[in-house]
Design a protein around this motif. Structure first.
Motif, short mmCIF file in Angstrom:
data_model
loop_
_atom_site.label_atom_id
_atom_site.label_comp_id
_atom_site.label_asym_id
_atom_site.label_seq_id
_atom_site.Cartn_x
_atom_site.Cartn_y
_atom_site.Cartn_z
N ASP A 141 0.75 -1.11 -0.06
CA ASP A 141 -0.07 -0.11 0.02
C ASP A 141 0.71 1.26 0.04
O ASP A 141 0.47 2.30 -0.33
N HIS A 142 2.29 1.04 0.49
CA HIS A 142 2.95 2.30 0.61
C HIS A 142 3.97 2.48 -0.72
O HIS A 142 4.79 3.17 -0.58
N GLY A 143 3.67 1.33 -1.48
CA GLY A 143 4.61 1.50 -2.71
C GLY A 143 5.73 0.51 -2.86
O GLY A 143 6.31 0.52 -3.73
N MET A 144 5.81 -0.23 -1.76
CA MET A 144 7.00 -1.41 -1.84
C MET A 144 6.48 -2.33 -2.67
O MET A 144 5.39 -3.13 -2.37
N GLY A 149 -9.21 2.44 4.22
CA GLY A 149 -8.03 2.31 2.88
C GLY A 149 -6.53 2.10 3.55
O GLY A 149 -5.39 2.36 2.71
N ASP A 150 -6.45 2.06 4.91
CA ASP A 150 -5.05 1.94 5.47
C ASP A 150 -5.25 1.10 6.75
O ASP A 150 -6.00 0.64 7.12
N TYR A 151 -3.87 0.83 7.30
CA TYR A 151 -3.85 -0.22 8.29
C TYR A 151 -3.57 0.40 9.75
O TYR A 151 -3.07 -0.21 10.76
N LEU A 152 -3.70 1.76 9.70
CA LEU A 152 -3.08 2.56 11.00
C LEU A 152 -3.94 2.03 12.08
O LEU A 152 -3.27 1.90 13.18
N ALA A 153 -5.29 1.89 12.22
CA ALA A 153 -5.93 1.45 13.39
C ALA A 153 -5.39 0.29 13.92
O ALA A 153 -5.49 -0.22 15.02
N ALA A 154 -5.15 -0.62 12.86
CA ALA A 154 -4.58 -2.11 13.34
C ALA A 154 -3.42 -1.98 13.77
O ALA A 154 -3.18 -2.79 14.87
N TRP A 155 -2.56 -1.42 13.52
CA TRP A 155 -1.23 -1.28 14.12
C TRP A 155 -1.28 -0.60 15.48
O TRP A 155 -0.57 -1.20 16.39
N LEU A 156 -2.02 0.64 15.68
CA LEU A 156 -2.07 0.97 17.08
C LEU A 156 -2.69 0.18 18.11
O LEU A 156 -2.33 -0.03 19.23
N THR A 157 -3.91 -0.68 17.50
CA THR A 157 -4.64 -1.52 18.45
C THR A 157 -3.55 -2.61 18.97
O THR A 157 -3.27 -3.03 20.07
N ALA A 158 -2.78 -3.16 18.08
CA ALA A 158 -1.92 -4.23 18.35
C ALA A 158 -1.03 -3.95 19.28
O ALA A 158 -0.43 -4.57 20.47
N PRO A 181 3.41 2.22 11.67
CA PRO A 181 2.78 3.24 10.52
C PRO A 181 3.70 4.10 9.85
O PRO A 181 3.39 4.80 9.00
N TRP A 182 4.70 4.67 10.69
CA TRP A 182 5.59 6.20 10.39
C TRP A 182 6.71 5.21 9.63
O TRP A 182 7.64 6.16 9.21
N LEU A 183 7.04 4.05 9.60
CA LEU A 183 8.29 3.57 9.05
C LEU A 183 8.04 2.81 7.51
O LEU A 183 9.16 2.76 6.79
N LEU A 184 6.95 2.44 7.07
CA LEU A 184 6.63 2.05 5.85
C LEU A 184 6.81 2.94 4.82
O LEU A 184 6.16 4.23 4.69
N ALA A 185 7.28 2.48 3.71
CA ALA A 185 7.53 3.53 2.63
C ALA A 185 7.96 2.50 1.41
O ALA A 185 7.89 1.48 1.33
N GLU A 186 8.23 3.48 0.14
CA GLU A 186 8.49 2.76 -1.01
C GLU A 186 9.58 1.86 -1.12
O GLU A 186 9.77 0.80 -1.80
N VAL A 187 10.75 2.22 -0.44
CA VAL A 187 11.77 1.75 0.11
C VAL A 187 12.03 1.64 1.21
O VAL A 187 11.52 1.81 2.24
N THR A 246 9.72 -7.30 -2.22
CA THR A 246 10.69 -6.73 -1.17
C THR A 246 10.01 -6.87 0.03
O THR A 246 10.83 -7.13 0.83
N ALA A 247 8.91 -6.76 -0.12
CA ALA A 247 8.17 -6.98 1.15
C ALA A 247 8.02 -8.38 1.88
O ALA A 247 8.42 -8.53 3.20
N ALA A 248 7.81 -9.07 1.13
CA ALA A 248 7.99 -10.60 1.65
C ALA A 248 9.41 -11.08 2.02
O ALA A 248 9.64 -11.66 2.93
N SER A 249 10.51 -10.47 1.41
CA SER A 249 11.83 -10.60 1.86
C SER A 249 12.08 -9.83 3.18
O SER A 249 12.96 -10.49 3.98
N MET A 250 11.53 -8.75 3.43
CA MET A 250 11.77 -7.89 4.82
C MET A 250 10.79 -9.19 5.87
O MET A 250 11.16 -9.21 7.09
N LEU A 251 9.56 -9.71 5.43
CA LEU A 251 9.14 -10.47 6.29
C LEU A 251 9.97 -11.84 6.63
O LEU A 251 10.01 -12.45 7.91
N ALA A 252 10.54 -12.40 5.70
CA ALA A 252 11.49 -13.66 5.82
C ALA A 252 12.51 -13.07 6.66
O ALA A 252 13.21 -13.80 7.51
N LEU A 253 12.96 -11.71 6.36
CA LEU A 253 14.48 -11.43 7.40
C LEU A 253 13.93 -11.17 8.71
O LEU A 253 14.81 -11.45 9.79
#
Length: 433
Positions: A270-273, A396-405, A324-330, A277-284
């Motif tokens: 959703d943030h353009g990544m 349209g985004d996951y902000l509330a989900a991150w804060l709840t967790a 929520p403030w860390l996700l970006a295209e790169v 790449t995102a799957a590799s981050m999850l694997a990391l």
């Protein structure tokens, strides 16, 4: 000459049979974790091909997680009744067939049936409860460390399978990814059937680190698997410790498999990544979790498990509030810091939770009690998967989900300190039924 080549008894016993059983168990756990984590990388390909909504695909994942979790206590009881070898082999066949059949599905209800029930029951039967039972039966010395290694198998499964699944889904197609899962499961099943031993007594050995003078005893065989699971639940539910462990592990599942495991790739996209790449981050995350969980197992043998859990949940909560403030295209350095920090804490909660189940409810019932606690973990994961999917669809985004967790994890850090230290009532000492 033949006498020289023939191995002596001393050489044969140099590697205890427990370590070979542990290696087989680890392989099954790594594969099962890879199968379970593959669903997160397949959400978008399925939505694009079939036109399904995020709520529909998330609902299938939710059913998978809930069935996965609720299977655990009954699988633990079935292993006590019929042996770990038979149950694990049959479960892997179910995973293989369920995954293979997804390649010919045409409707959403078929996805729910195959992902939810076939793969859910199969992976739930060869999950952390399986590892807990093997560690409890085969190890006296280094039990906490072995549990830590088994817990880290979920991370290793992500590391091994997730990048492959993502590349296949992005290239030749998601059906190839499903067939890789199916083929691996169907190869592992006969290996477990032929090479696994149900207990040290089954091969005339003592658990690793047991007193050499202790008798070789076979595990008690319960009368009925379902009855054992339900009666253990009834007895454990009388104690506050059980409900605290259930609630905190529910939050653990919410904040790991349910949110990060299911939605991290989609949220990053959703943030353009790019999805790969995102799957590799999850694997990391899995790489660092492997280190963190093994270290947690080592610490569990030496430190009060309640204190470890309080630290783990507290740090996890703080890290999730920052996502929520860390996700970006790169991948920026700050996101990489989160990957390392969160990865070290991913399932580090498992060894101390298993230790508290054993300390509070006794070794005879620890496996089944942990099965119920683990069930709550996966129910929490399922609730989070659906909750985050519905929120994403609505806002349209996951902000509330991150804060709840994040807030839930901070609450768990406080609650776990209320678990009593030591056995809780006479039921803790009662033998398996």
């Amino acid at each position: 000459m033949s006498a020289v080549l023939e191995p002596t008894p001393a050489r044969v016993r140099r590697v205890h049979r427990a370590w070979w059983v542990a290696l087989l168990t680890l392989g099954a756990l790594v594969a099962t974790a890879g199968f379970r984590s593959s669903t997160g990388a397949l959400l978008q390909p399925l939505e694009e091909e079939f036109g399904w909504s995020r709520a529909t695909t998330s609902g299938a994942v939710t059913l998978n997680l809930v069935v996965y979790g609720l299977t655990a206590p009954f699988a633990a009881a079935l292993m006590a009744r019929f042996g770990v070898r038979r149950v694990a082999a049959v479960a892997l066949v179910m995973v293989g067939l369920g995954s293979a059949l997804t390649t010919v599905m045409t409707a959403a209800w078929q996805l729910w049936l195959l992902w939810g029930f076939a793969v859910g029951i199969g992976t739930g039967s060869v999950a952390l409860v399986f590892g807990a039972i093997v560690a409890d039966r085969w190890f006296v010395r280094h039990r906490g460390l072995v549990v830590g290694v088994f817990s880290g198998a979920s991370s290793a499964g992500q590391l091994v399978f997730l990048p492959v699944i993502a590349v296949l889904a992005d290239g030749p197609g998601w059906r190839w990814a499903a067939l890789v899962v199916a083929g691996t499961a169907l190869v592992l099943a006969p290996a477990i059937w032929l090479l696994m031993a149900d207990s040290p007594a089954a091969v005339g050995r003592r658990p690793y680190g047991a007193d050499p003078q202790s008798p070789v005893l076979a595990p008690e065989v319960p009368v009925g698997a379902a009855r054992l699971a339900l009666v253990t639940l009834r007895d454990a539910a009388r104690h506050r410790a059980f409900w605290i462990l259930m609630a905190t592990f529910w939050i653990c599942g919410w904040s790991t498999n349910g949110l990060i495991g299911t939605h991290f790739v989609a949220a990053a996209h959703d943030h353009g990544m790019p999805a790969t790449t995102a799957a590799s981050m999850l694997a990391l995350i899995g790489v660092f979790d492997l280190v963190g969980t093994i270290a947690s197992g080592w610490l569990t043998d030496r430190v009060d498990p309640r204190l470890l859990l309080a630290v783990y949940y507290g740090l996890r909560g703080l890290s999730l509030l920052a996502v929520p403030w860390l996700l970006a295209e790169v991948v920026h350095p700050s996101l990489f810091v989160f990957i390392v920090f969160y990865g070290l804490d991913w399932v580090a909660t498992v060894p101390p939770t298993i230790a508290l189940c054993r300390a509070c409810f006794g070794p005879a019932r620890a496996g089944v009690v942990f099965g119920w606690v683990f069930a709550s973990h996966m129910v929490g994961a399922g609730a989070a998967a659906l909750y985050a999917g519905v929120l994403r669809e609505a806002t349209g985004d996951y902000l509330a989900a991150w804060l709840t967790a994040g807030l839930l994890c901070l609450g768990a850090a406080v609650a776990v300190l209320l678990v009593p230290q030591g056995p809780v009532g006479t039921d803790a000492e009662s033998p398996a039924l």
